[in-house]
Scaffold this motif. Sequence first.
Motif, mmCIF file in Angstrom:
data_model
loop_
_atom_site.group_PDB
_atom_site.id
_atom_site.type_symbol
_atom_site.label_atom_id
_atom_site.label_comp_id
_atom_site.label_asym_id
_atom_site.label_seq_id
_atom_site.Cartn_x
_atom_site.Cartn_y
_atom_site.Cartn_z
ATOM 1 N N PRO A 39 35.428 40.760 -4.333
ATOM 2 C CA PRO A 39 35.911 42.016 -4.665
ATOM 3 C C PRO A 39 36.033 42.793 -3.296
ATOM 4 N N THR A 40 35.050 42.557 -2.435
ATOM 5 C CA THR A 40 34.829 43.167 -1.152
ATOM 6 C C THR A 40 35.789 42.457 -0.080
ATOM 7 N N PHE A 41 35.824 41.251 -0.121
ATOM 8 C CA PHE A 41 36.702 40.427 0.662
ATOM 9 C C PHE A 41 38.271 40.754 0.541
ATOM 10 N N VAL A 42 38.449 40.902 -0.836
ATOM 11 C CA VAL A 42 40.138 41.434 -1.242
ATOM 12 C C VAL A 42 40.522 42.908 -0.680
ATOM 13 N N THR A 43 39.485 43.866 -1.123
ATOM 14 C CA THR A 43 39.793 45.174 -0.836
ATOM 15 C C THR A 43 39.310 45.504 0.420
ATOM 16 N N LYS A 44 38.536 44.901 1.323
ATOM 17 C CA LYS A 44 38.196 45.626 2.542
ATOM 18 C C LYS A 44 38.198 44.603 3.612
ATOM 19 N N VAL A 45 38.148 43.384 3.640
ATOM 20 C CA VAL A 45 38.051 42.461 4.730
ATOM 21 C C VAL A 45 39.233 41.478 5.004
ATOM 22 N N GLU A 46 39.818 40.974 3.726
ATOM 23 C CA GLU A 46 40.973 39.953 4.325
ATOM 24 C C GLU A 46 41.888 40.654 4.981
ATOM 25 N N ARG A 47 42.426 39.845 5.972
ATOM 26 C CA ARG A 47 43.684 40.237 6.944
ATOM 27 C C ARG A 47 44.644 39.172 6.731
ATOM 28 N N TYR A 48 45.805 39.730 7.278
ATOM 29 C CA TYR A 48 47.091 38.984 7.176
ATOM 30 C C TYR A 48 47.707 38.553 8.452
ATOM 31 N N ARG A 49 48.128 37.481 8.520
ATOM 32 C CA ARG A 49 48.883 37.276 9.820
ATOM 33 C C ARG A 49 49.880 38.050 10.177
ATOM 34 N N PRO A 50 49.935 38.956 11.163
ATOM 35 C CA PRO A 50 51.017 39.785 11.620
ATOM 36 C C PRO A 50 52.014 38.919 12.122
ATOM 37 N N TRP A 51 52.112 37.900 12.527
ATOM 38 C CA TRP A 51 53.350 37.226 13.092
ATOM 39 C C TRP A 51 54.056 36.745 11.962
ATOM 40 N N MET A 52 53.434 36.105 10.973
ATOM 41 C CA MET A 52 53.899 35.659 9.694
ATOM 42 C C MET A 52 54.581 36.708 9.146
ATOM 43 N N VAL A 53 54.013 37.929 8.900
ATOM 44 C CA VAL A 53 54.758 39.089 8.156
ATOM 45 C C VAL A 53 56.088 39.458 8.893
ATOM 46 N N ASP A 54 56.003 39.532 10.305
ATOM 47 C CA ASP A 54 57.109 39.751 11.166
ATOM 48 C C ASP A 54 58.191 38.848 10.771
ATOM 49 N N LEU A 55 57.832 37.645 10.702
ATOM 50 C CA LEU A 55 58.939 36.491 10.509
ATOM 51 C C LEU A 55 59.315 36.739 8.771
ATOM 52 N N LEU A 56 58.630 37.132 7.973
ATOM 53 C CA LEU A 56 59.103 37.282 6.540
ATOM 54 C C LEU A 56 59.852 38.733 6.210
ATOM 55 N N ARG A 57 59.520 39.744 7.104
ATOM 56 C CA ARG A 57 60.122 41.078 6.900
ATOM 57 C C ARG A 57 61.588 40.895 6.221
ATOM 58 N N ASP A 58 62.481 40.180 6.847
ATOM 59 C CA ASP A 58 63.924 40.355 6.405
ATOM 60 C C ASP A 58 64.071 38.986 5.691
ATOM 61 N N GLU A 59 63.247 38.369 4.895
ATOM 62 C CA GLU A 59 63.340 37.581 3.915
ATOM 63 C C GLU A 59 63.312 37.828 2.538
ATOM 64 N N TYR A 60 63.815 37.280 1.530
ATOM 65 C CA TYR A 60 63.400 37.321 0.160
ATOM 66 C C TYR A 60 62.179 36.240 0.085
ATOM 67 N N VAL A 61 61.313 36.920 -0.318
ATOM 68 C CA VAL A 61 59.799 36.345 -0.200
ATOM 69 C C VAL A 61 59.327 36.241 -1.713
ATOM 70 N N ILE A 62 58.757 35.087 -1.986
ATOM 71 C CA ILE A 62 57.974 35.128 -3.297
ATOM 72 C C ILE A 62 56.736 34.705 -3.044
ATOM 73 N N LEU A 63 55.688 35.502 -2.877
ATOM 74 C CA LEU A 63 54.272 35.176 -2.982
ATOM 75 C C LEU A 63 53.586 34.471 -4.231
ATOM 76 N N ILE A 64 53.399 33.078 -3.896
ATOM 77 C CA ILE A 64 52.634 32.203 -5.000
ATOM 78 C C ILE A 64 51.367 31.856 -4.553
ATOM 79 N N THR A 65 50.458 32.160 -5.425
ATOM 80 C CA THR A 65 49.046 31.633 -5.327
ATOM 81 C C THR A 65 48.471 31.497 -6.325
ATOM 82 N N ALA A 66 47.418 30.675 -6.105
ATOM 83 C CA ALA A 66 46.032 30.274 -7.100
ATOM 84 C C ALA A 66 45.040 31.432 -7.399
#
Length: 143
Positions: A39-66
């Motif tokens: 719970p701490t990792f998910v709510t306070k620690v996890e970071r996302y790749r800013p360069w990836m998000v920049d590439l995705l901003r103008d796309e239709y994105v479906i997040l699929i996760t286990a």
Amino acid sequence: MMNPTLFEADEAPNGRIILMDLNVALSENFNEMRSYPFPTFVTKVERYRPWMVDLLRDEYVILITAREVRWAKATLKRIHEQTGWLPQEAHFNDTGYSGAEAPKVKRTQLHSYVFPEHGTQMSQYLAIESNSESVAECIVTGK
């Protein structure tokens, strides 16, 4: 789980739909997960790749996760807080399979949610996936 968007899948650039993996591919520090209570990792620690998000901003994105569906709200909140962005759709693990069985989880998600909504024309999909077994499942799924 759907998110509001400014465009529909059929209005996405090039008619393309990005199938985006969360763990490892979007999360830049997923390798630190075991150093914290989840719970701490998910709510306070996890970071996302800013360069990836920049590439995705103008796309239709479906997040699929286990990642289990019980973490969906907290994860999406953290993504938005960190990046100011959200995918148009997000499918978390509600399959009954363990997260360790990511290829089975993702194959089920594709057949249960993605294909019924968006079709099975494989040329419209681009998968960004970190698990080679999940990639193989996506390729097999197209047949």
